[in-house]
Design a protein around this motif. Structure first.
Motif, PDB file in Angstrom:
ATOM      1  N   ASP A   1       1.095  -1.181   0.075  1.00  0.00           N
ATOM      2  CA  ASP A   1      -0.074   0.186   0.367  1.00  0.00           C
ATOM      3  C   ASP A   1       0.834   0.774   0.060  1.00  0.00           C
ATOM      4  O   ASP A   1       0.781   2.445  -0.854  1.00  0.00           O
ATOM      5  CB  ASP A   1      -0.599  -0.274   1.227  1.00  0.00           C
ATOM      6  N   ARG A   2       1.734   1.197   0.715  1.00  0.00           N
ATOM      7  CA  ARG A   2       2.250   2.283   0.826  1.00  0.00           C
ATOM      8  C   ARG A   2       3.892   2.590  -0.210  1.00  0.00           C
ATOM      9  O   ARG A   2       4.063   3.727  -0.950  1.00  0.00           O
ATOM     10  CB  ARG A   2       3.785   2.451   1.669  1.00  0.00           C
ATOM     11  N   CYS A   3       3.674   1.580  -1.006  1.00  0.00           N
ATOM     12  CA  CYS A   3       4.198   1.998  -2.392  1.00  0.00           C
ATOM     13  C   CYS A   3       3.452   1.624  -3.671  1.00  0.00           C
ATOM     14  O   CYS A   3       3.960   1.798  -4.907  1.00  0.00           O
ATOM     15  CB  CYS A   3       5.862   0.593  -3.028  1.00  0.00           C
ATOM     16  N   HIS A   4       2.912   1.639  -3.628  1.00  0.00           N
ATOM     17  CA  HIS A   4       1.470   1.565  -4.322  1.00  0.00           C
ATOM     18  C   HIS A   4       1.320   0.617  -5.392  1.00  0.00           C
ATOM     19  O   HIS A   4       1.349   1.613  -6.543  1.00  0.00           O
ATOM     20  CB  HIS A   4       0.814   3.133  -5.115  1.00  0.00           C
ATOM     21  N   LEU A   5       1.382  -0.969  -5.116  1.00  0.00           N
ATOM     22  CA  LEU A   5       1.578  -1.406  -5.738  1.00  0.00           C
ATOM     23  C   LEU A   5       0.815  -2.470  -5.864  1.00  0.00           C
ATOM     24  O   LEU A   5      -0.132  -2.584  -4.788  1.00  0.00           O
ATOM     25  CB  LEU A   5       2.606  -2.470  -5.180  1.00  0.00           C
TER      26      LEU A   5
ATOM     27  N   PRO B   1       7.950  -7.625  -4.616  1.00  0.00           N
ATOM     28  CA  PRO B   1       8.320  -7.531  -5.397  1.00  0.00           C
ATOM     29  C   PRO B   1       9.316  -7.369  -5.683  1.00  0.00           C
ATOM     30  O   PRO B   1      10.087  -6.767  -5.188  1.00  0.00           O
ATOM     31  CB  PRO B   1       7.375  -6.439  -6.043  1.00  0.00           C
ATOM     32  N   LYS B   2       9.996  -6.681  -7.105  1.00  0.00           N
ATOM     33  CA  LYS B   2      11.509  -6.233  -6.980  1.00  0.00           C
ATOM     34  C   LYS B   2      10.971  -4.567  -6.472  1.00  0.00           C
ATOM     35  O   LYS B   2      12.603  -4.582  -6.145  1.00  0.00           O
ATOM     36  CB  LYS B   2      11.957  -5.647  -8.417  1.00  0.00           C
ATOM     37  N   GLU B   3      10.185  -3.940  -6.753  1.00  0.00           N
ATOM     38  CA  GLU B   3      10.070  -2.504  -6.302  1.00  0.00           C
ATOM     39  C   GLU B   3      10.431  -2.519  -4.501  1.00  0.00           C
ATOM     40  O   GLU B   3      10.930  -1.678  -4.027  1.00  0.00           O
ATOM     41  CB  GLU B   3       8.820  -1.639  -6.231  1.00  0.00           C
ATOM     42  N   ILE B   4       9.413  -3.617  -3.910  1.00  0.00           N
ATOM     43  CA  ILE B   4       9.339  -3.444  -2.864  1.00  0.00           C
ATOM     44  C   ILE B   4      11.604  -4.004  -2.020  1.00  0.00           C
ATOM     45  O   ILE B   4      11.748  -3.458  -1.146  1.00  0.00           O
ATOM     46  CB  ILE B   4       8.963  -3.971  -1.788  1.00  0.00           C
ATOM     47  N   LEU B   5      12.092  -4.855  -2.993  1.00  0.00           N
ATOM     48  CA  LEU B   5      13.059  -5.442  -2.749  1.00  0.00           C
ATOM     49  C   LEU B   5      14.818  -3.858  -2.791  1.00  0.00           C
ATOM     50  O   LEU B   5      15.071  -3.733  -1.932  1.00  0.00           O
ATOM     51  CB  LEU B   5      13.942  -6.664  -3.523  1.00  0.00           C
ATOM     52  N   ALA B   6      14.094  -3.421  -4.123  1.00  0.00           N
ATOM     53  CA  ALA B   6      14.760  -1.773  -4.008  1.00  0.00           C
ATOM     54  C   ALA B   6      14.534  -0.880  -3.329  1.00  0.00           C
ATOM     55  O   ALA B   6      15.758  -0.743  -2.603  1.00  0.00           O
ATOM     56  CB  ALA B   6      14.767  -1.725  -5.532  1.00  0.00           C
ATOM     57  N   VAL B   7      13.576  -1.306  -2.416  1.00  0.00           N
ATOM     58  CA  VAL B   7      13.037   0.222  -1.078  1.00  0.00           C
ATOM     59  C   VAL B   7      14.343  -0.460   0.073  1.00  0.00           C
ATOM     60  O   VAL B   7      14.910   0.409   0.258  1.00  0.00           O
ATOM     61  CB  VAL B   7      12.220  -0.003  -0.717  1.00  0.00           C
TER      62      VAL B   7
ATOM     63  N   GLU C   1      16.912  -2.489  -0.377  1.00  0.00           N
ATOM     64  CA  GLU C   1      17.801  -2.247  -0.248  1.00  0.00           C
ATOM     65  C   GLU C   1      18.516  -0.863   0.202  1.00  0.00           C
ATOM     66  O   GLU C   1      19.995  -0.292   1.267  1.00  0.00           O
ATOM     67  CB  GLU C   1      18.657  -2.938  -1.717  1.00  0.00           C
ATOM     68  N   GLU C   2      18.250  -0.062  -0.251  1.00  0.00           N
ATOM     69  CA  GLU C   2      18.442   1.616  -0.400  1.00  0.00           C
ATOM     70  C   GLU C   2      18.807   1.740   1.093  1.00  0.00           C
ATOM     71  O   GLU C   2      18.760   2.268   1.562  1.00  0.00           O
ATOM     72  CB  GLU C   2      17.542   2.305  -1.603  1.00  0.00           C
ATOM     73  N   LEU C   3      17.184   1.344   2.035  1.00  0.00           N
ATOM     74  CA  LEU C   3      16.917   1.924   3.165  1.00  0.00           C
ATOM     75  C   LEU C   3      19.014   1.103   3.551  1.00  0.00           C
ATOM     76  O   LEU C   3      18.715   1.493   4.684  1.00  0.00           O
ATOM     77  CB  LEU C   3      15.611   1.276   4.015  1.00  0.00           C
ATOM     78  N   GLN C   4      18.532  -0.335   3.742  1.00  0.00           N
ATOM     79  CA  GLN C   4      20.070  -0.837   3.924  1.00  0.00           C
ATOM     80  C   GLN C   4      21.331  -0.381   4.151  1.00  0.00           C
ATOM     81  O   GLN C   4      22.065  -0.693   5.139  1.00  0.00           O
ATOM     82  CB  GLN C   4      20.003  -2.222   3.723  1.00  0.00           C
ATOM     83  N   LYS C   5      21.667   0.297   2.541  1.00  0.00           N
ATOM     84  CA  LYS C   5      22.292   0.902   2.289  1.00  0.00           C
ATOM     85  C   LYS C   5      23.065   2.592   3.412  1.00  0.00           C
ATOM     86  O   LYS C   5      24.032   2.760   3.494  1.00  0.00           O
ATOM     87  CB  LYS C   5      22.832   1.359   1.570  1.00  0.00           C
ATOM     88  N   GLU C   6      21.622   3.352   3.335  1.00  0.00           N
ATOM     89  CA  GLU C   6      21.547   4.485   4.506  1.00  0.00           C
ATOM     90  C   GLU C   6      22.154   3.731   5.693  1.00  0.00           C
ATOM     91  O   GLU C   6      22.486   4.861   6.084  1.00  0.00           O
ATOM     92  CB  GLU C   6      19.980   4.855   4.433  1.00  0.00           C
ATOM     93  N   LEU C   7      20.732   2.926   6.401  1.00  0.00           N
ATOM     94  CA  LEU C   7      21.759   3.037   8.018  1.00  0.00           C
ATOM     95  C   LEU C   7      23.168   2.806   7.785  1.00  0.00           C
ATOM     96  O   LEU C   7      23.693   2.491   8.904  1.00  0.00           O
ATOM     97  CB  LEU C   7      20.372   1.348   8.094  1.00  0.00           C
ATOM     98  N   ASN C   8      23.583   1.464   7.389  1.00  0.00           N
ATOM     99  CA  ASN C   8      24.866   1.237   7.470  1.00  0.00           C
ATOM    100  C   ASN C   8      26.124   2.287   6.841  1.00  0.00           C
ATOM    101  O   ASN C   8      27.506   2.254   7.376  1.00  0.00           O
ATOM    102  CB  ASN C   8      25.037   0.398   5.783  1.00  0.00           C
ATOM    103  N   SER C   9      25.537   3.465   6.409  1.00  0.00           N
ATOM    104  CA  SER C   9      26.331   4.565   6.420  1.00  0.00           C
ATOM    105  C   SER C   9      26.569   5.355   7.536  1.00  0.00           C
ATOM    106  O   SER C   9      27.238   6.230   7.365  1.00  0.00           O
ATOM    107  CB  SER C   9      26.399   5.313   4.909  1.00  0.00           C
ATOM    108  N   LEU C  10      25.373   5.416   8.813  1.00  0.00           N
ATOM    109  CA  LEU C  10      25.294   5.995   9.640  1.00  0.00           C
ATOM    110  C   LEU C  10      26.403   5.348  10.404  1.00  0.00           C
ATOM    111  O   LEU C  10      26.654   4.018  10.856  1.00  0.00           O
ATOM    112  CB  LEU C  10      23.387   5.724   9.743  1.00  0.00           C
TER     113      LEU C  10
END
Length: 141
Positions: A84-88, A111-117, A119-128
């Motif tokens: 719902d959040r990603c309107h899928l 879905p691949k859109e959720i996996l991409a979101v 992955e991006e969140l995980q990268k951001e968390l790891n960069s902190l």
């Protein structure tokens, strides 16, 4: 004046409220979400019926998944807020289920859109950068 408390009678004739006055039956089904890296997953414990009794479908108009039993002993609707959040749209082919040890396991492949979101969140968390206590360093001006 009448005493209106509940529970066991005491020696003084008054009744004492017990902590376990109402208790949920331990044989009731328990619905919980337990995701994996590649799928959303729900587990419903205490469902003793064989796998062929269950039907798990997608209702695209209500944007939910529906669990039914042919013996009419269990019925549950649930949504997938991440979609719902990603309107899928919900996809029936991404949905599957299994049954073992009185537990129904429903799996919806991400879905691949959720996996991409994610992955991006995980990268951001790891960069902190975190300090030794696990707190994140905040930049001040």
């Amino acid at each position: 004046m009448a005493d209106r408390s509940w529970g066991n009678a005491t020696t003084s004739g008054r009744r004492v409220l017990q902590n376990d006055f109402l208790k949920e039956d331990s044989s009731n089904p328990v619905f919980m979400r337990k995701d994996t890296k590649t799928s959303f997953q729900w587990r419903i414990r205490n469902l003793p019926y064989p796998k062929d009794v269950y039907s798990v479908t997608v209702d695209k108009t209500e944007r939910c998944c529906i669990i039914r039993t042919t013996n009419k002993k269990y019925y549950k609707k649930f949504t997938i807020p991440d979609l719902d959040r990603c309107h899928l749209e919900l996809n029936e082919s991404a949905l599957s289920f299994a049954h073992a040890n009185n537990t129904l396991i429903i799996t919806y492949q991400k879905p691949k859109e959720i996996l991409a979101v994610e992955e991006e969140l995980q990268k951001e968390l790891n960069s902190l950068k975190t300090n030794s206590e696990g707190d994140v360093e905040c930049k001040t001006q």
